[in-house]
Design an enzyme around this catalytic site. Structure first.
Site, PDB file in Angstrom:
ATOM      1  CD1 TRP A 102      -2.084  -1.938   1.992  1.00 14.46           C
ATOM      2  CD2 TRP A 102      -2.520  -1.458   0.350  1.00 14.46           C
ATOM      3  NE1 TRP A 102      -3.238  -2.596   1.261  1.00 14.46           N
ATOM      4  CE2 TRP A 102      -4.241  -2.239  -0.134  1.00 14.46           C
ATOM      5  CE3 TRP A 102      -3.466  -0.338  -1.259  1.00 14.46           C
ATOM      6  CZ2 TRP A 102      -4.663  -2.749  -0.359  1.00 14.46           C
ATOM      7  CZ3 TRP A 102      -4.428  -0.691  -2.338  1.00 14.46           C
ATOM      8  CH2 TRP A 102      -5.322  -1.788  -1.936  1.00 14.46           C
ATOM      9  CG  ASP A 171      -3.723   4.072   3.878  1.00 14.19           C
ATOM     10  OD1 ASP A 171      -4.445   3.550   3.590  1.00 14.19           O
ATOM     11  OD2 ASP A 171      -3.384   3.533   2.810  1.00 14.19           O
ATOM     12  CE  LYS A 195      -8.507  -2.799   4.205  1.00 12.20           C
ATOM     13  NZ  LYS A 195      -8.111  -2.028   2.869  1.00 12.20           N
TER      14      LYS A 195
HETATM   15  C1  LIG Z   1      -7.306  -1.623   2.407  1.00 16.58           C
HETATM   16  C2  LIG Z   1      -6.281  -0.673   1.828  1.00 16.58           C
HETATM   17  C3  LIG Z   1      -6.341   0.324   1.135  1.00 16.58           C
HETATM   18  C4  LIG Z   1      -7.320   0.262  -0.296  1.00 16.58           C
HETATM   19  O1  LIG Z   1      -8.167   1.215   0.418  1.00 16.58           O
HETATM   20  P1  LIG Z   1      -9.666   1.486  -0.688  1.00 16.58           P
HETATM   21  O2  LIG Z   1     -10.641   1.916   0.180  1.00 16.58           O
HETATM   22  O3  LIG Z   1      -9.903   0.040  -1.228  1.00 16.58           O
HETATM   23  O4  LIG Z   1      -8.800   2.355  -1.900  1.00 16.58           O
HETATM   24  C5  LIG Z   1      -5.572   1.021   1.181  1.00 16.58           C
HETATM   25  N1  LIG Z   1      -4.127   1.194   2.414  1.00 16.58           N
HETATM   26  C6  LIG Z   1      -4.132  -0.162   3.756  1.00 16.58           C
HETATM   27  C7  LIG Z   1      -4.103  -0.163   4.261  1.00 16.58           C
HETATM   28  C8  LIG Z   1      -5.227  -0.807   3.361  1.00 16.58           C
HETATM   29  O5  LIG Z   1      -5.781  -1.339   4.113  1.00 16.58           O
END
Ligand SMILES: *Cc1c(COP(=O)(O)O)cnc(C)c1O
Length: 359
Positions: A102, A171, A195
């Site tokens: 990511w 993030d 999540k």
């Molecule tokens: C799941 C995830 C994403 C992607 O998220 P989207 O909402 O599908 O864009 C980005 N960064 C991390 C750390 C994730 O766990």
């Protein structure tokens, strides 16, 4: 009714209490005679819901008043573009820490909008560790430093917050609300909902207000954090159903004693699962012990020929979505807030029994 133990990485398990509340609310929400999906986002009921969601998440994370709380669409991936578009001018440099897929995706996206300096990268060991902070090669003039506190795929989590005086952009998609954080250490925190917050379709963004005037001039309206801050995230029609469920999840978390209480449960869940993995030669986890994730626990079977049997027998015992990400292989148990300790105990028992009968 039969519910499984769901270890999905995302969209992930939601609390049963929340699902039941949704079921109750669907035909007639708040006496409107309509579901929440069928009312105006500008009506008084929905405006009150939006205000309540913000208030609750502010309480849960102790978000200071000089931070704005935004609920855009587009998920975490859209924030990977919005961060550079809102914090850097073309030609500026931004620092990126790459400790997983990511973080790499975020750095690749930012390269379209500014100059990217990757200060550290753990790809050399398949993203199983965090390079020591003293070895990071930070630029002197970065517009911000971006990192990924929990890398969902390899299961690598920062158990510290990086230092320095440029705005930190984090993030937190797969760790938000799993443990207390000191929001004042960050410039921006963002998280896709699916999540630990609710259904896919909504995103939580927490931005220090003084950073809201740094966007480049050509930034589209819907990519501008300030548009959301100035309109209570109703700059266009918001994802009302996802927002409503997020509010229910925030209420649920509050009823469980808040983030500190859930953090104690999360630590216990992770500790016992890693202990089960480490005490066996049949299973292993490749991540350095000081940065193992509380939320995403990958594990490999010593004999990968048994992977398919493990998954099918697990599913037959009500344990689902344990297949590891294709880039890592093996298994991954995602044990977010809504995954109960009972589910983790059931997984550990199943693993022991599987090892006994196949080891
Ligand atoms: C799941 C995830 C994403 C992607 O998220 P989207 O909402 O599908 O864009 C980005 N960064 C991390 C750390 C994730 O766990």
């Amino acid at each position: 009714m039969s519910r499984v133990y769901n270890f999905s990485a995302g969209p992930a398990a939601l609390p049963l209490e929340v699902l039941q509340q949704i079921q109750d609310d669907i035909p007639d929400w708040q006496g409107t005679g309509s579901s929440v999906m069928e009312v105006s986002h500008r009506g008084k009921e929905f405006v009150a819901l939006a205000a309540h969601a913000e208030e609750t998440v502010r309480e849960l994370l102790a978000i200071p008043d000089d931070y704005a709380v935004l609920f855009p669409q587009g998920g975490a991936t859209m924030q990977m573009a919005m961060a550079p578009l809102n914090l850097a001018q073309p030609g500026d440099t931004a620092d990126y820490v790459v400790t997983g897929s990511w973080g790499k995706k975020a750095a690749d996206e930012a390269e379209k909008f500014c100059s990217v300096n990757v200060v550290a990268n753990s790809a050399d060991k398949k993203f199983t560790y965090i390079p020591d902070e003293s070895s990071w090669s930070r630029s002197g003039n970065a517009a911000f430093l971006h990192y990924t506190p929990n890398e969902t795929i390899a299961g690598v989590e920062f158990h510290f917050v990086p230092g320095g005086d440029v705005p930190l952009v984090a993030d937190m998609s797969s760790t938000i609300l799993s443990r207390p954080i000191d929001v004042s250490r960050f410039g921006v925190i963002y998280a896709g909902a699916q999540k630990n917050i609710g259904p896919a379709g909504i995103t939580l963004v927490i931005v220090k207000k003084e950073l809201l005037d740094r966007a480049r001039a050509d930034n589209p309206h819907l990519m501008n954090w300030k548009s959301y801050a100035d309109s209570d995230s109703m700059t266009n029609t918001p994802p009302t159903f996802a927002w409503y469920v997020a509010d229910l999840v925030f209420r649920w978390l509050q009823s469980k004693g808040g983030v500190e209480a859930i953090a104690a449960v999360n630590e216990r869940k992770a500790t016992k699962l890693y202990a089960a993995i480490d005490s066996s030669d049949f299973y292993s986890n490749p991540v350095a012990k000081d940065c193992r994730s509380w939320m995403n626990v990958p594990f490999i079977l010593a004999n990968s020929d048994l992977d398919a049997t493990f998954l099918s027998k697990g599913a037959a015992s009500g344990l689902v979505n344990l297949k590891g990400h294709r880039s890592v292989g093996g298994m991954r148990a995602s044990i977010y807030n809504a995954v109960t300790e009972e589910a983790v105990d059931a997984l550990i028992s199943f693993m022991a029994e599987f090892e006994r009968t196949h080891g």
